[in-house]
Design an enzyme around this catalytic site. Structure first.
Site, PDB file in Angstrom:
ATOM      1  CD  GLU A  72      -0.893   1.447   4.331  1.00 50.41           C
ATOM      2  OE1 GLU A  72      -0.520   2.186   3.398  1.00 50.41           O
ATOM      3  OE2 GLU A  72      -2.083   1.151   4.537  1.00 50.41           O
ATOM      4  CG  HIS A 127      -1.624  -1.133   1.616  1.00 47.87           C
ATOM      5  ND1 HIS A 127      -2.967  -1.216   1.357  1.00 47.87           N
ATOM      6  CD2 HIS A 127      -1.297  -2.305   2.223  1.00 47.87           C
ATOM      7  CE1 HIS A 127      -3.438  -2.380   1.784  1.00 47.87           C
ATOM      8  NE2 HIS A 127      -2.442  -3.052   2.316  1.00 47.87           N
ATOM      9  CG  HIS A 161      -5.067  -1.736  -1.182  1.00 43.75           C
ATOM     10  ND1 HIS A 161      -5.362  -0.656  -0.389  1.00 43.75           N
ATOM     11  CD2 HIS A 161      -6.070  -2.625  -0.974  1.00 43.75           C
ATOM     12  CE1 HIS A 161      -6.498  -0.885   0.268  1.00 43.75           C
ATOM     13  NE2 HIS A 161      -6.945  -2.071  -0.079  1.00 43.75           N
TER      14      HIS A 161
END
Length: 190
Positions: free
Chosen positions: A120, A38, A156
């Protein structure tokens, strides 16, 4: 001679630990087989603030930024954040299910949170990630592939193509492929 392990209870010890309450136990018969990448920046398109960590630990202050009042109610997390400087922060044990993927599907399986690890990268869809981030990501992916039966690394945008665009066009997938990671992208843009 015993080699010290880099893992303890699903936690990667080189990462700074910041516990998130936003997770559930994985089903005992579930296998962690997917890594989902992400990007995130809070406030949007700004780097270096504590807001991402605050969001994932339910401590974000709605009055600090107009955008924060929109997201303060969310109970989300990823397993890891890699900052622009390459620091790895872990929020949830990889043995547990973090709330990073939302409505998602990979290789015909729904609810990717159940069988994936979320990473992330501090950044956005509109600019490249840093060399330090790629170095940390490479190390972390290598460790994850040694610790868990990872079959694929994806974005994602590939597991939720109607809702998500991250990690974005600037992410260097070829770099991961050349490093030998099992990149598999189902819905990549042409």
């Amino acid at each position: 001679m015993n080699t010290p392990t880099a893992w303890q209870n699903g936690r990667w010890l080189p990462a700074r630990q910041a516990a998130s309450p936003n997770f559930s136990a994985r089903s005992p018969d579930e296998t962690v087989s997917l890594v989902v990448l992400h990007n995130i920046s809070l406030p949007p398109f700004e780097y270096g603030s504590p807001a991402v960590e605050q969001l994932f630990t339910n401590q974000i202050k709605p009055d600090d930024n107009p955008f924060f009042s929109v997201i303060a109610h969310l109970q989300v997390s990823s397993h890891f954040l890699i900052t622009r400087q390459g620091e790895a922060v872990q929020f949830v044990s990889c043995d547990d299910m973090a709330y990073h993927a939302g409505i998602s599907s990979f290789a015909g399986r729904e609810k990717c949170n159940a069988f994936s690890i979320g990473i992330e990268l501090e950044g956005c869809d509109f600019e490249p990630f840093t060399e330090m981030q790629y170095q940390t990501l490479h190390t972390l992916l290598d460790e994850l592939c040694r610790q868990y039966p990872i079959q694929a690394v994806t974005g994602h945008q590939d597991i939720a193509p109607d809702r998500k665009t991250d990690p974005g066009h600037f992410f260097d997938w070829q770099r991961l492929i050349e490093a030998g990671f099992p990149v598999e992208r189902e819905h990549q843009a042409v």
